[in-house]
Motif scaffolding. Structure first.
Motif, PDB file in Angstrom:
ATOM      1  N   ASN A   1       2.124  10.614  -4.985  1.00 46.45           N
ATOM      2  CA  ASN A   1       2.910  10.831  -3.769  1.00 46.45           C
ATOM      3  C   ASN A   1       4.172   9.973  -3.805  1.00 46.45           C
ATOM      4  O   ASN A   1       4.258   8.910  -3.199  1.00 46.45           O
ATOM      5  CB  ASN A   1       2.068  10.519  -2.529  1.00 46.45           C
TER       6      ASN A   1
ATOM      7  N   ILE B   1       8.166   9.022  -3.275  1.00 49.94           N
ATOM      8  CA  ILE B   1       9.166   9.181  -2.228  1.00 49.94           C
ATOM      9  C   ILE B   1      10.499   8.694  -2.777  1.00 49.94           C
ATOM     10  O   ILE B   1      10.614   7.567  -3.266  1.00 49.94           O
ATOM     11  CB  ILE B   1       8.758   8.442  -0.932  1.00 49.94           C
TER      12      ILE B   1
ATOM     13  N   TYR C   1       2.548   5.227  -1.319  1.00 49.63           N
ATOM     14  CA  TYR C   1       3.679   5.966  -1.899  1.00 49.63           C
ATOM     15  C   TYR C   1       4.206   5.239  -3.127  1.00 49.63           C
ATOM     16  O   TYR C   1       4.115   4.010  -3.226  1.00 49.63           O
ATOM     17  CB  TYR C   1       4.823   6.081  -0.886  1.00 49.63           C
TER      18      TYR C   1
END
Lengths: 56, 276
Positions: free
Chosen positions: B96, B98, B151
């Protein structure tokens, strides 16, 4: 060839006909670094101490 | 904690980089990825009719002249295609990620150089429209909150000036500042060469270890072009508490795992007789 007065020591400084705005020239009398800020008429100021650029 | 800088030069294998990031994150490693995008930026800028201009500082460092139009193209590529391309690759591998630029959330802040000196046709000039600076402050709270939430931050220039302007910064040194701020043990600086070369571009002349006390000598004697800046970044990282910097190769498979295994140039505080 233009002649300007060094803002540091007052000496005559010759600015060549091929000078460009932003160019750094050195006063032959006192060694001060001068930035050419105008060409018509020729004008100089003491050049700021600036850092080198290391941007990518 | 590992901070990994991946350059934007031709030949860098982003698929392999992202595969290694996924591997490390899967093992529970906390890491931040910082990337460049210079090669693609040059291509896009040329295609858009605004080809890159480079300036040389009085002591011989070359850097990109970043006027407003260049900065906009730079953002298109760095924050757009490259950053989102990396995020997509990581998401495809179940990470995940970002993607953020240094201006987002004041991640990277510092002074803009209002005036710089450059040498052009033998003349030394003052240039004032150059949107460049350096990172002094890193928003550690933001990075830690992202990391704590699971993240993987993928960071890119531009950074933010103290006056709120977007500015180009050197990615290697921004990565070094980030590593310091996060108290990372390791900083990897990966590009399209095997490391610091004694005889550039002879890749067999790789210098395998550099002691922190030898950095300046190596930068003067052997390093060419932007490799000097990478060494400067390594020096700043070590001064800020990073234990080890590896300048390695992002071409080929497993570029991160290979660098972590010591492949490349290891820059550390250990005394090394090889170059002493």
């Amino acid at each position: 060839m233009a002649v300007v007065s060094c803002p540091e020591c007052g000496a005559d400084v010759e600015v060549g006909d091929d000078a460009i705005v932003g160019e750094i020239i050195v006063c032959p009398e006192c060694g001060a670094e001068l930035e050419v800020t105008g060409l018509d008429p020729v004008a100089v100021v003491l050049a700021a101490e600036v850092e080198e650029d290391w941007g990518e | 904690m590992i901070v990994i800088k991946v350059g934007g030069s031709e030949g860098v294998n982003l698929d392999a980089v992202c595969a290694d990031v996924a591997e490390l994150v899967g093992r529970g490693e906390r890491l931040v990825l910082v990337h460049g995008g210079s090669y693609l930026t040059n291509e896009v800028a040329t295609a858009l009719g605004h080809p890159p201009q480079f300036i040389t500082s009085p002591s011989g460092y070359t850097s990109r002249l970043t006027d407003r139009r260049t900065l906009e193209i730079f953002e298109m590529v760095y924050c757009g295609q490259v950053n989102k391309g990396i995020v997509e690759r990581l998401q495809a591998r179940g990470i995940n990620a970002i993607g953020l630029a240094g201006i987002d959330g004041k991640l990277w802040q510092g002074p803009r150089k209002e005036a710089i000196r450059a040498v052009e046709n033998g003349k030394t000039l003052v240039i004032r429209d150059n949107l460049t600076g350096k990172v002094e402050e890193v928003n550690v709270d933001l990075l830690n909150s992202l990391l704590d939430a699971g993240y993987v931050p993928v960071l890119t220039p531009p950074a933010l000036s103290y006056k709120g302007e977007a500015m180009n910064v050197d990615g290697d040194r921004a990565a070094a500042m980030t590593a310091n701020a996060l108290q990372a043990a390791t900083l990897l600086i990966l590009s399209n060469v095997p490391g610091v070369l004694r005889d550039f571009p002879d890749e067999a002349s790789l210098i395998r270890r550099i002691d922190v006390s030898e950095i300046e000598m190596v930068a003067q004697e052997y390093a060419q072009g932007r490799m000097r800046i990478k060494l400067l970044g390594a020096q700043e990282a070590l001064a800020g508490g990073v234990e080890q910097v590896v300048i390695g190769d992002a071409r080929g498979d497993n570029p991160i795992l290979r660098a972590l295994a010591g492949e490349g140039t290891i820059v550390s505080g250990q005394q090394v007789p090889e170059l002493a």
